[in-house]
Design an enzyme around this catalytic site. Structure first.
Site, mmCIF file in Angstrom:
data_model
loop_
_atom_site.group_PDB
_atom_site.id
_atom_site.type_symbol
_atom_site.label_atom_id
_atom_site.label_comp_id
_atom_site.label_asym_id
_atom_site.label_seq_id
_atom_site.Cartn_x
_atom_site.Cartn_y
_atom_site.Cartn_z
ATOM 1 N N GLY A 42 0.778 -1.235 0.000
ATOM 2 C CA GLY A 42 0.000 0.000 0.000
ATOM 3 C C GLY A 42 0.807 1.281 0.000
ATOM 4 O O GLY A 42 0.402 2.273 -0.602
ATOM 5 N N GLU A 98 4.002 4.623 5.784
ATOM 6 C CA GLU A 98 2.787 3.799 5.748
ATOM 7 C C GLU A 98 1.697 4.486 4.927
ATOM 8 O O GLU A 98 1.684 5.708 4.792
ATOM 9 C CB GLU A 98 2.259 3.581 7.176
ATOM 10 C CG GLU A 98 2.525 2.207 7.742
ATOM 11 C CD GLU A 98 1.700 1.086 7.078
ATOM 12 O OE1 GLU A 98 1.337 1.182 5.894
ATOM 13 O OE2 GLU A 98 1.442 0.092 7.779
ATOM 14 N N ASP A 102 -4.424 2.487 11.280
ATOM 15 C CA ASP A 102 -5.804 2.222 11.664
ATOM 16 C C ASP A 102 -5.803 1.820 13.150
ATOM 17 O O ASP A 102 -5.785 2.683 14.018
ATOM 18 C CB ASP A 102 -6.301 1.104 10.732
ATOM 19 C CG ASP A 102 -7.771 0.813 10.844
ATOM 20 O OD1 ASP A 102 -8.525 1.668 11.306
ATOM 21 O OD2 ASP A 102 -8.190 -0.301 10.449
ATOM 22 N N ASP A 158 -6.091 -0.966 -1.164
ATOM 23 C CA ASP A 158 -6.873 -1.907 -1.968
ATOM 24 C C ASP A 158 -8.149 -2.365 -1.290
ATOM 25 O O ASP A 158 -8.324 -2.237 -0.081
ATOM 26 C CB ASP A 158 -6.027 -3.162 -2.262
ATOM 27 C CG ASP A 158 -5.917 -4.065 -1.035
ATOM 28 O OD1 ASP A 158 -5.506 -3.572 0.028
ATOM 29 O OD2 ASP A 158 -6.261 -5.257 -1.141
ATOM 30 N N ARG A 164 -5.837 -0.144 -6.100
ATOM 31 C CA ARG A 164 -4.615 0.504 -5.614
ATOM 32 C C ARG A 164 -4.183 1.629 -6.554
ATOM 33 O O ARG A 164 -3.591 2.612 -6.138
ATOM 34 C CB ARG A 164 -3.460 -0.506 -5.532
ATOM 35 C CG ARG A 164 -3.600 -1.536 -4.441
ATOM 36 C CD ARG A 164 -2.270 -2.268 -4.263
ATOM 37 N NE ARG A 164 -2.418 -3.523 -3.546
ATOM 38 C CZ ARG A 164 -2.450 -3.646 -2.220
ATOM 39 N NH1 ARG A 164 -2.371 -2.579 -1.468
ATOM 40 N NH2 ARG A 164 -2.559 -4.829 -1.648
#
Ligand code: 5GP
Length: 174
Positions: A42, A98, A102, A158, A164
Site C-alpha cells: 500500500g 505507511e 488504523d 486496496d 490501488r
C-alpha cells in the site's frame, strides 16, 4: 467500473499535501541522509511521490512486507514478516512510510522489530490516519490526512487487491 466510488481526497489535494510533508521532512532532516522504509504494498504510491519531493536531502529506500493473520478488512493484531529489509539500518535515520494507520497494531509491530536494530533515529510518516479505530498508542511524526472511520481505497490502498492504482482516495459505496 469506478462509478460506485465516492471521492474523499482528490489527486490534487494529495499531491499538494505530499509536497508540504516533504518540505517539513527536508527541514527536520537537514544535513542528514534519510532511509525511507515502505510497507508493501500500500505505501508504494505514497513513498514514490514523497521520495521525488524530497529533493533537498539525500534519500535511500528499502521495503518490508508484513501480513496480518485473519480477515482482510480487519486487523487481528498478529503480524508476520513476509519480506524483510535488504540492508541493515544500524546508525541510519529511518523514516517508516505507511499508507494508513488504523488500529496501530501493524506499525507497532514493525516499530518494535526495527528499534532493536539500532537505527540512529526512527520516525513514522503516514499518508492517512484513522484515529477513531486506534487500539494501541503509536507515536506518528508526520500525518497527511486524518480521516473518519470509513474503509478507503485508492492511492495504494486496496479492496481485495483492486483499486490501488486510483490516483485519489475514495470510499466504496455499499
Ligand atoms: P492497522 O494495523 O493500523 O490496523 O492496519 C494497517 C493496515 O490495515 C494498513 O496498512 C492497510 O493495509 C489496512 N487498512 C486499514 N484501514 C484500511 C482502509 O480503510 N482501507 C484499506 N484499503 N486498508 C486499510
Amino acid at each position: 467500473m469506478t462509478g460506485d466510488i465516492k471521492t474523499l481526497i482528490t489527486e490534487h489535494e494529495i499531491n499538494k499535501r505530499i509536497r508540504e510533508m516533504a518540505q517539513l521532512i527536508s527541514h527536520d532532516y537537514h544535513n542528514k541522509q534519510v532511509k525511507l522504509i515502505g510497507i508493501l504494498k500500500g505505501a508504494v504510491f505514497f513513498m514514490v511521490d514523497l521520495a521525488k519531493a524530497l529533493n533537498e536531502i539525500p534519500v535511500t529506500m528499502d521495503f518490508m512486507d508484513v501480513s496480518s493473520y485473519g480477515a482482510s478488512t480487519c486487523t487481528s493484531g498478529e503480524v508476520r514478516v513476509l519480506k524483510d529489509l535488504d540492508e541493515p539500518i544500524e546508525n541510519e535515520h529511518v523514516l517508516l512510510v505507511e499508507d494508513i494507520i488504523d488500529t496501530g497494531l501493524t506499525i507497532r509491530f514493525i516499530l518494535k522489530q526495527l528499534a532493536g536494530r539500532n537505527p540512529a533515529s526512527l520516525k513514522i510518516c503516514t499518508l492517512l490516519d484513522k484515529p477513531s479505530r486506534r487500539e494501541v498508542e503509536v507515536p506518528i511524526d508526520y500525518i497527511g490526512f486524518t480521516i473518519p472511520n470509513e474503509f478507503v481505497i485508492g492511492f495504494g490502498l486496496d479492496y481485495d487487491q483492486r483499486y490501488r492504482n486510483l490516483p485519489y482516495i475514495g470510499v466504496l459505496s455499499e
